[in-house]
Motif scaffolding. Structure first.
Motif, PDB file in Angstrom:
ATOM      1  N   UNK A 170       0.816  -1.230   0.000  1.00 26.94           N
ATOM      2  CA  UNK A 170       0.000   0.000   0.000  1.00 26.94           C
ATOM      3  C   UNK A 170       0.842   1.269   0.000  1.00 26.94           C
ATOM      4  N   UNK A 171       1.943   1.256   0.731  1.00 34.29           N
ATOM      5  CA  UNK A 171       2.812   2.434   0.769  1.00 34.29           C
ATOM      6  C   UNK A 171       3.502   2.642  -0.580  1.00 34.29           C
ATOM      7  N   UNK A 172       3.944   1.542  -1.176  1.00 35.81           N
ATOM      8  CA  UNK A 172       4.568   1.649  -2.498  1.00 35.81           C
ATOM      9  C   UNK A 172       3.548   2.133  -3.519  1.00 35.81           C
ATOM     10  N   UNK A 204       1.616   6.284  -7.311  1.00 32.01           N
ATOM     11  CA  UNK A 204       0.554   7.136  -7.865  1.00 32.01           C
ATOM     12  C   UNK A 204       0.910   8.615  -7.731  1.00 32.01           C
ATOM     13  N   UNK A 205       1.337   9.032  -6.537  1.00 34.75           N
ATOM     14  CA  UNK A 205       1.668  10.447  -6.337  1.00 34.75           C
ATOM     15  C   UNK A 205       2.900  10.850  -7.135  1.00 34.75           C
ATOM     16  N   UNK A 226       4.405  16.881  -1.383  1.00 33.45           N
ATOM     17  CA  UNK A 226       4.196  16.562   0.030  1.00 33.45           C
ATOM     18  C   UNK A 226       3.474  15.221   0.189  1.00 33.45           C
ATOM     19  N   UNK A 227       2.505  14.957  -0.676  1.00 29.26           N
ATOM     20  CA  UNK A 227       1.820  13.663  -0.629  1.00 29.26           C
ATOM     21  C   UNK A 227       2.801  12.530  -0.907  1.00 29.26           C
ATOM     22  N   UNK A 228       3.639  12.728  -1.918  1.00 32.67           N
ATOM     23  CA  UNK A 228       4.594  11.697  -2.296  1.00 32.67           C
ATOM     24  C   UNK A 228       5.640  11.478  -1.210  1.00 32.67           C
ATOM     25  N   UNK A 259       8.213   8.570   7.201  1.00 36.21           N
ATOM     26  CA  UNK A 259       8.490   7.154   7.410  1.00 36.21           C
ATOM     27  C   UNK A 259       7.798   6.283   6.363  1.00 36.21           C
ATOM     28  N   UNK A 260       6.652   6.749   5.865  1.00 35.84           N
ATOM     29  CA  UNK A 260       5.919   5.942   4.876  1.00 35.84           C
ATOM     30  C   UNK A 260       6.743   5.782   3.599  1.00 35.84           C
ATOM     31  N   UNK A 261       7.268   6.888   3.072  1.00 32.80           N
ATOM     32  CA  UNK A 261       8.004   6.812   1.815  1.00 32.80           C
ATOM     33  C   UNK A 261       9.337   6.100   2.000  1.00 32.80           C
ATOM     34  N   UNK A 262       9.971   6.272   3.166  1.00 36.23           N
ATOM     35  CA  UNK A 262      11.228   5.568   3.408  1.00 36.23           C
ATOM     36  C   UNK A 262      10.988   4.067   3.537  1.00 36.23           C
TER      37      UNK A 262
END
Length: 469
Positions: free
Chosen positions: A39-41, A46-47, A156-158, A169-172
């Motif tokens: 889900x995070x990927x 998408x963003x 910022x979303x990405x 932390x989500x993107x990392x």
């Protein structure tokens, strides 16, 4: 009575058992990456795709602020800065002058940027027609790339889901696992293909979600590893590890010093001809002691920087932030060929006191610069945008297909998959030691990968206990 003689395991048998155990471990890990990190990927894909596709849309949306149709002589930067300041003063505002980005060509407006509390990494840009000095509007702009509100929101979303440092932390997490999921998927595909190679020419396999998922992964695996590596360079935890390594190896990106030493001569830099040229250029001009950010100095500083080799069409001029500080002039054109030179200018001595030229960057610093710009879709213009968008769309489709596979097989989810701990213990001792050391090294250098791996193991233990009950 039947007797059984002991048959020692051959090297081939041990190798097959090791390969089978490793396949079970990778299969389970691949499943967990897809289920929990997927889900995070997906959000990042998408963003990120939307971000690289929107520069032209952004120019259309903010055309009134960005462009003009004026014909005539371009006014001095000092006049343009004063026009922006007068515009804000007329509204009872006097924010600190932060930087100026002169018009990069005919039809483009100048950005006069101001900082004020609460904006964080953004600044407030007032757009001035460089010919008529008419203020065309104002917008918040972000970062070195100067993105406008639409792409700033997508950025910022990405980057952090608009949740600040916590959201980073989500993107990392996504970047930490993406490369391993991609390479592990390739290995699993290759192993399955090798097992069925004998029947491959006899049976034509139908197109299925699993087959499409595998093919997309094979086609874009290089791009996925690239996304992961470049994304980690500006992440919070893993990025700090990368910076430590670069510092140890001397791969730090050079920067120009803004600190002035009033009485010190220029070391190793012959500015005699340049100083003579600038003195002639400004002959007869009264040069009183200026205040910090004095608009009258912008033209002089720009002239010194241009004469000193700052030749990109897109530049940014920043006034000193304190006493004994130089003016900064830097190139902000991230397209190819890369122009990101920076100089420090002392307008009192009409000299460049420090500089950082991209041509002198260490190779690793150049590669990181190019990698980040390609990741953002700006290095090679429209072609870069199309390529990054294609990778993003393919990654999105691959993740969706992975969830389709899981949904169709959910009644038997996990029934044929050994838990991570069991698959790990089935490895031959040498492989077990290698995998253990590798997990520790990855967990240290990619902290969010390490933490999430422990969570994967916890989930396995809980499922195992529930199954026993």
């Amino acid at each position: 009575m039947t007797t059984h003689s002991y048959q020692p395991a051959t090297g081939a048998t041990v190798a097959r058992q090791g390969t089978s155990a490793l396949a079970a471990l990778l299969l389970r890990l691949h499943f967990y990456i897809g289920l929990f990190v997927g889900p995070f990927i997906l959000v990042a894909a998408v963003t990120g795709t939307l971000f690289v596709l929107t520069p032209q849309i952004e120019e259309r949306i903010y055309a009134d602020q960005l462009f003009n149709r004026s014909q005539g002589e371009v006014q001095a930067l000092a006049a343009q800065v004063k026009a922006a300041q007068a515009y804000l003063a007329g509204r009872g505002e006097s924010p600190r002058l932060f930087a100026v980005r002169p018009s990069k060509g005919e039809g483009w407006n100048t950005r006069v940027m101001f900082s004020q509390p609460g904006l964080g990494d953004q600044s407030r840009a007032v757009f001035v027609d460089p010919v008529s000095l008419q203020v065309k509007g104002e917008l918040l702009v972000y970062g070195t790339s100067g993105t406008l509100p639409l792409r700033t929101t997508l950025d910022y979303l990405h980057r952090n889901l608009m949740l600040g440092d916590l959201g980073r932390n989500y993107s990392e997490l996504a970047a930490s696992w993406l490369w391993l999921g991609a390479l592990g998927g390739v290995w699993l595909w290759w192993s399955a293909r090798r097992r069925t190679r004998a029947q491959a020419h006899k049976v034509r396999r139908p197109v299925s979600a699993r087959r499409l998922h595998s093919l997309l992964g094979i086609w874009i695996v290089v791009g996925l590893v690239f996304f992961s590596a470049t994304g980690l360079t500006w992440s919070k935890w893993a990025g700090a590890r990368v910076n430590m390594l670069r510092a140890e190896l001397g791969w730090i990106t050079p920067s120009a010093s803004m600190q002035l030493q009033p009485a010190a001569p220029m070391a190793g830099m012959d500015m005699g001809e340049h100083a003579e040229h600038m003195a002639h250029l400004h002959a007869g001009m009264a040069m009183p002691m200026p205040t910090l950010g004095d608009p009258a100095r912008f033209d002089l500083v720009q002239g010194i920087a241009r004469a000193g080799g700052i030749d990109a069409s897109e530049i940014e001029i920043r006034p000193p932030r304190g006493e004994n500080q130089a003016w900064m002039v830097r190139e902000v054109d991230r397209s190819w060929p890369t122009q990101v030179d920076t100089v420090a200018v002392d307008p009192e001595r009409m000299a460049i006191t420090s500089r950082a030229d991209f041509a002198t960057f260490p190779l690793i610093a150049k590669l990181i610069r190019w990698g980040v710009d390609a990741h953002m879709g700006i290095l090679f213009g429209v072609a870069n945008q199309i390529l990054m968008a294609a990778f993003g769309i393919a990654l999105t489709a691959m993740i969706v297909l992975g969830y389709v596979m899981w949904w169709r097989r959910r009644p038997a989810a996990g029934s044929g998959l050994a838990p991570l701990s069991e698959a790990f213990m089935r490895l031959p001792p040498a492989q077990r030691a290698s995998v253990g050391v590798l997990a520790i090294l990855l967990g240290w250098n990619l902290p969010l990968m390490g933490v999430s791996l422990l969570l994967f193991l916890l989930v396995d233990v809980i499922r195992w206990r529930l199954a026993r009950r």
